[in-house]
Structures are given as C-alpha cells and as structure tokens.
Write a protein that holds these residues in place. Structure first.
Motif, PDB file in Angstrom:
ATOM      1  N   PHE A  15      -9.705   7.402  -6.381  1.00 22.69           N
ATOM      2  CA  PHE A  15      -8.939   6.297  -5.801  1.00 22.69           C
ATOM      3  C   PHE A  15      -9.281   6.196  -4.319  1.00 22.69           C
ATOM      4  CE2 PHE A  15      -4.960   5.116  -3.531  1.00 22.69           C
ATOM      5  CZ  PHE A  15      -4.937   3.795  -3.913  1.00 22.69           C
TER       6      PHE A  15
ATOM      7  N   GLY B  76      -8.676   3.973  -1.939  1.00 25.03           N
ATOM      8  CA  GLY B  76      -7.673   3.494  -0.983  1.00 25.03           C
ATOM      9  C   GLY B  76      -8.267   2.439  -0.077  1.00 25.03           C
ATOM     10  N   CYS B  77      -7.400   1.662   0.523  1.00 24.16           N
ATOM     11  CA  CYS B  77      -7.847   0.498   1.300  1.00 24.16           C
ATOM     12  C   CYS B  77      -8.724   0.856   2.479  1.00 24.16           C
ATOM     13  CB  CYS B  77      -6.653  -0.247   1.853  1.00 24.16           C
ATOM     14  SG  CYS B  77      -5.406  -0.484   0.629  1.00 24.16           S
ATOM     15  N   SER B  78      -8.384   1.918   3.181  1.00 23.96           N
ATOM     16  CA  SER B  78      -9.126   2.238   4.400  1.00 23.96           C
ATOM     17  C   SER B  78     -10.590   2.497   4.113  1.00 23.96           C
ATOM     18  CB  SER B  78      -8.555   3.476   5.067  1.00 23.96           C
ATOM     19  OG  SER B  78      -7.183   3.504   4.937  1.00 23.96           O
TER      20      SER B  78
ATOM     21  N   CYS C 176      -3.258  -1.102  -3.484  1.00 21.84           N
ATOM     22  CA  CYS C 176      -2.867  -0.281  -2.337  1.00 21.84           C
ATOM     23  C   CYS C 176      -1.624   0.509  -2.713  1.00 21.84           C
ATOM     24  CB  CYS C 176      -2.547  -1.150  -1.125  1.00 21.84           C
ATOM     25  SG  CYS C 176      -1.879  -0.204   0.249  1.00 21.84           S
ATOM     26  N   CYS C 177      -1.604   1.772  -2.318  1.00 21.11           N
ATOM     27  CA  CYS C 177      -0.477   2.614  -2.712  1.00 21.11           C
ATOM     28  C   CYS C 177       0.672   2.506  -1.721  1.00 21.11           C
ATOM     29  CB  CYS C 177      -0.917   4.059  -2.823  1.00 21.11           C
ATOM     30  SG  CYS C 177      -1.265   4.790  -1.227  1.00 21.11           S
ATOM     31  N   GLY C 178       0.444   1.775  -0.633  1.00 19.15           N
ATOM     32  CA  GLY C 178       1.565   1.549   0.276  1.00 19.15           C
ATOM     33  C   GLY C 178       1.646   2.485   1.462  1.00 19.15           C
ATOM     34  N   ALA C 179       0.671   3.377   1.579  1.00 21.72           N
ATOM     35  CA  ALA C 179       0.695   4.346   2.665  1.00 21.72           C
ATOM     36  C   ALA C 179       2.093   4.931   2.769  1.00 21.72           C
ATOM     37  CB  ALA C 179       0.273   3.699   3.971  1.00 21.72           C
TER      38      ALA C 179
ATOM     39  N   CYS D  58      -7.777   9.965   0.933  1.00 21.22           N
ATOM     40  CA  CYS D  58      -6.856   9.651   2.037  1.00 21.22           C
ATOM     41  C   CYS D  58      -5.615  10.518   1.872  1.00 21.22           C
ATOM     42  CB  CYS D  58      -6.503   8.161   1.994  1.00 21.22           C
ATOM     43  SG  CYS D  58      -5.032   7.682   2.934  1.00 21.22           S
TER      44      CYS D  58
ATOM     45  N   ALA E 126      -2.596  10.201   2.968  1.00 27.51           N
ATOM     46  CA  ALA E 126      -1.366   9.467   2.668  1.00 27.51           C
ATOM     47  C   ALA E 126      -1.352   9.049   1.194  1.00 27.51           C
ATOM     48  CB  ALA E 126      -1.233   8.255   3.581  1.00 27.51           C
ATOM     49  N   CYS E 127      -2.478   8.562   0.710  1.00 30.83           N
ATOM     50  CA  CYS E 127      -2.565   8.183  -0.710  1.00 30.83           C
ATOM     51  C   CYS E 127      -2.297   9.411  -1.581  1.00 30.83           C
ATOM     52  CB  CYS E 127      -3.962   7.688  -1.086  1.00 30.83           C
ATOM     53  SG  CYS E 127      -4.635   6.357  -0.109  1.00 30.83           S
TER      54      CYS E 127
ATOM     55  N   PHE F 159       3.547  -5.719   6.312  1.00 33.83           N
ATOM     56  CA  PHE F 159       2.632  -4.925   5.507  1.00 33.83           C
ATOM     57  C   PHE F 159       2.927  -5.157   4.031  1.00 33.83           C
ATOM     58  CE2 PHE F 159       1.306  -0.947   3.489  1.00 33.83           C
ATOM     59  CZ  PHE F 159       0.093  -0.696   4.102  1.00 33.83           C
TER      60      PHE F 159
ATOM     61  N   SER G  53      -4.011  -3.839   1.214  1.00 29.49           N
ATOM     62  CA  SER G  53      -3.549  -4.037   2.580  1.00 29.49           C
ATOM     63  C   SER G  53      -4.706  -4.557   3.408  1.00 29.49           C
ATOM     64  CB  SER G  53      -3.020  -2.736   3.171  1.00 29.49           C
ATOM     65  OG  SER G  53      -4.002  -2.070   3.916  1.00 29.49           O
TER      66      SER G  53
END
Ligand code: SF4
Ligand code: SF4
Ligand code: SF4
Ligand code: SF4
Lengths: 294, 187
Positions: A7, A9-11, A42-45, A78, A80-81, B116, B126
C-alpha cells in the motif's frame, strides 16, 4: 519468494517517489515481492481521526479488505499509514461492535474484512523477513565510513503494537550496520518531528525539527535515514525554513533507508530516485557511486 | 439520562475505538507533560488537560490550544503509568470541538482537518496543493512566503503532483462513507 500487498499511500505517488522506486528495487533484489494494492484509497493519515473514529477505521479497512481478498499480508512504507492499518486490523478482531459497523459500510464496495492478515511497516520486512544477515549477504558496495543517523520517528514504534521495545529500538541500526555503514548514536531518534503540525502550528513544528537536526548533526551525522515520507519531508524540505527562523545553517541530506540499502546493493542511483532530494547527497555519497552514474 | 451526561463522559464516548484505561484513572503524575515534545507551545500541559477533563471544566478544556498543538506522537501514551491513551484523548477533544464548532477562529487545525476530509471524500486520495490555500491563511506573510518557496522547490524537483488522482470505484467509496456519517454532497 514471499509476496505482500503493498500500500504505497498518497505521498509515495509523487512527493516521495524516490521512496517508492527504491522500495520496489531493493525488495526485488532481496527476494521479496511487493504487489501494489488495486484501487487503494487514502487512509486518512492522522487527519480523519480528528473527525470521526469509525469513519477513519472504515477508510483504512477498505484497503485491508482488498489485501485480504488477495490473501496477502499487508505492508506500508509510510509510518502513518502503517499505524492506522495495524490498529484497524487489530480492532477488527478485538471489537465486534466496531467490526460490524465497518463491515456494514464495506458492503457498499462488495468488501468484507476479518482482520486475519498481518500488517507490517516496510522496514519490518527488511529487519525481520529479510533480516540483517540476508541483507549483508547481498551487499556489494559496503557504505564504509558513512555515518548514518537512523530516524525512527514516532508511529513505527508508537503506540506500542505488541509489547515490543519502544524506548530504545535497535532494528534500524542493525540494517545500517549490515550495509557496512556506521549507525550514529543520538538521543532523539524516536522523538517526534512535529508531523502535520507544520501545517497547523508551524512554530512548534519548526522548533521540533530544529531539535532533531541539531542532535543528529552534533553527533557527527553525514546523512539522516528515514522510513517515512512525512519524516523525510519534514526533516529535509524544511531545513531552509528552520535556518531562516533560528539563524542556523543546517544542510544535512535526508534519504530513505531503502535508498541507502539500494546503494549498498550496487543498484544504480537513478533507479533509487537519488538526485530528487533538495539537500544534495553527492558530497557524502559520491565515493559509493560509480563515476559514470553520478 | 442523555441530558445528564457529563463533559468527561462525552469525551470518553468520543474515544470509541481507543483501548486505554478510563481517563479518571489519571494520578496526575505529570509523566505525559514531561515527555511531550510540544508542551512549551501548549497553554495547558497534557497533565492539566486530563485533569480539567476529569473535573468537567468544559470551557477551559475547549479554550486551551493543547489538543491542536498535540502532534499525535504517542510518547505520553506509551509512558503513562495509568495506561491512559492521552494522545487518544487529544483526538477526542479535537473531535468534540469540530463537531460542536467550538474551536476558536485563529486555529488552523480544524480547517485543515475538514478540508483534507472533503478532498478525500471527493477523490479518494489526498492532494496537498488543494489544501494549501486553506491552511495558508492561518500563516503570517513571512511564513506564507516560506511555504511558497518550499512548494516551488518541490515542484521543480517533480515532487508535487499537478493533478489529484482519483480512485476507480469512487461511487462505491462515497457510498461506503455515507454508511458511516451522512455528509458531503458530491459536487
Ligand atoms: S497516511 Fe499519508 S500517505 Fe498514507 S494514505 Fe494517508 S495521507 Fe496518504
Ligand atoms: S516523526 Fe513526524 S512525520 Fe514521522 S511519524 Fe512522527 S510525526 Fe509523523
Ligand atoms: S502520565 Fe498518565 S497518569 Fe500521569 S498525569 Fe499523564 S495522564 Fe495522568
Ligand atoms: S501525543 Fe501529543 S500530548 Fe502526547 S507527547 Fe505527543 S504531542 Fe505531546
């Protein structure tokens, strides 16, 4: 070859593209397959958790459910993820009520989650699945003399997942020494860098970054290694602003640990996204990079 | 009994999935405050905030910037001798103030969280540049300039996406969200 549902993640799509590239290159070289999760969200951080806990867990659960459908264990690069995924997966088993809510929502996308897979941070795959010895065997360009500060940040180690060591973890150091490098010993390796406070309380965040940079540089660091796109950006991209704010003159390169692993494995710097950083790494890395590849 | 629920109970209820000890187990030892890397930027320390919640001092808790300065680093949580999830409590206070719109206007945190969220409901992913204008209003001119400088550098290095990506099954995703909270009309 062990295969994981990966996964990104967005970053990692753009901001941390070098992490993405180097993760795929190095795992491949070390015999682990990362298969990107299909249609992840996105998992929402940490941000959804400000709004609603059940929703936050549901968003994370959708990604987990996609992996579960494939029958694969879950890995996130990530921090946070990873933290989000780890806890949602655990709650699915521990909290029937929450699981019921979440599965009801997941039906909208024809998904279900039992929470039977294992959830890993990418660095855990290196530290435990491949292991320091497994890495060492494949090192062709030992990073001799390079002083690397392992930066754990917070969410990999905290909150405690399974009774493990949270005050003085050592697994990052073990990976770095397997590469032939020297792991810098400094006090604040698990101190928070401020995270998304940069967006919401800049003063506090810049000060927290300053403390970390100071500690690492003071301890004789050539390069800081991170295992999280947010940590990387905070420590690297905000150095100029820390300098402006505090009159300091930090200019220390910050790389993903996978980029350093890749270099030691003899993978071409370009394939590892080396060259995308804002603080140049050439002065410290050039000795490990063949002339024609610089 | 719904009308006699206390503030501390409301906060605890907002910690639905957090699995720490009850907040009133706090022994006011101060370990959390001593651990917190952001404490000097808070108007009330974490220890005091927990104490204030337990004493139902609702106004004071909501006036404090503490929960918004919390970086969710969980250092306090792993060290609390009473096994309280302090970071989780900070989230609960944030949730309370967002849902009840009690946050003060000079805080950027709530606006950031809501924006967000909307971005994600719309696209499933995002997208940082969309957020930028919203939170940037909370900065002074100097910080704004620094932010733009930083963003430009990242853009030049190809590290900021130009368009947000969308997930494929967006309709399902949005209907999944509506199963949980009725919000966000699609635009
Ligand atoms: S934690 Fe960050 S990178 Fe991971 S999915 Fe969420 S916003 Fe995207
Ligand atoms: S160290 Fe910073 S960026 Fe990394 S996980 Fe912690 S808050 Fe997030
Ligand atoms: S560390 Fe725990 S017990 Fe001690 S003051 Fe903080 S919340 Fe209370
Ligand atoms: S989680 Fe928040 S309150 Fe706790 S130590 Fe970290 S910043 Fe401080």
């Amino acid at each position: 070859m062990k295969k994981y549902a990966y996964f990104p993640g967005c970053s990692l799509e753009k901001m941390a593209l070098s992490y993405h590239k180097s993760s795929l290159e190095t795992t491949k070289a070390l015999g682990v397959e990362l298969e990107e999760l299909d249609d992840w969200n996105c998992c929402g951080a940490t941000t959804y958790f400000h709004l609603d806990e059940i929703l936050a867990n549901t968003l994370v659960a959708r990604n987990l459910a996609i992996a579960e459908k494939e029958g694969l264990d879950f890995v996130a690069p990530c921090s946070a993820c990873y933290k989000n995924a780890y806890f949602t997966n655990t709650y699915m088993k521990e909290d029937e009520d929450l699981a019921e809510h979440i599965n009801f929502a997941l039906e909208a996308d024809d998904l279900q989650l039992e929470g039977n897979m294992t959830v890993h941070h990418l660095i855990d795959i290196f530290a435990n699945e491949i292991g320091a010895d497994g890495i060492k065997e494949k090192v062709s360009v030992p990073l001799e003399g390079l002083r690397i500060a392992p930066y754990y940040g917070c969410q990999i180690v905290r909150p405690r997942k399974n009774g493990e060591e949270v005050e003085a973890p050592e697994f990052f150091e073990e990976i770095l020494t397997a590469l032939g490098a020297e792991a810098v010993d400094y006090t604040n390796k698990t101190r928070c860098c401020g995270g998304s406070l940069l967006l919401t309380n800049r003063k506090a965040a810049l000060d927290m970054i300053r403390i970390l940079l100071y500690d690492a540089v003071q301890s004789g660091t050539d390069v800081i290694a991170t295992a999280c796109p947010l940590c990387q950006v905070n420590l690297e991209a905000y150095q100029t602003q820390v300098n402006e704010e505090f009159g300091t003159d930090f200019s220390v390169p910050v790389l993903y640990f996978t980029q350093l692993v890749g270099l030691a494995l003899g993978i071409a710097p370009k394939k590892l996204g080396i060259g995308m950083e804002l603080v140049s790494t050439l002065p410290v890395l050039s000795q490990f990079i063949a002339k024609e590849a610089r | 009994m719904a009308d006699t629920i206390t503030f501390s109970q409301e906060i605890s209820n907002l910690m639905y999935a957090a699995h720490g000890s009850p907040l009133n187990n706090c022994i006011q030892c101060g370990t959390c405050s001593g651990t917190c890397p952001a404490v000097e930027f808070m108007d009330q320390t974490p220890r005091r905030l927990i104490g204030m919640i337990n004493a139902d001092l609702k106004e004071d808790v909501l006036d404090a910037n503490t929960s918004w300065v919390c970086a969710s680093c969980y250092h306090c949580t792993v060290r609390c001798p009473a096994k309280i999830d302090i970071a989780g409590a900070m989230y609960a206070v944030k949730r309370y103030s967002i849902w009840n719109k009690t946050y003060s206007d000079d805080l950027v945190g709530p606006v950031f969280s809501e924006t967000f969220m909307k971005t994600i409901v719309r696209s499933g992913r995002s997208y940082e540049p969309i957020l930028a204008p919203t939170y940037i209003f909370g900065f002074g001119a100097k910080e704004f300039f620094q932010e733009v400088q930083g963003a430009t550098k990242m853009m030049l290095k190809g590290r900021i996406p130009v368009l947000p990506s969308k997930i494929k099954r967006l309709k399902n995703f949005q209907s999944m969200i509506k199963h949980i909270i009725p919000m966000g009309e699609e635009e």
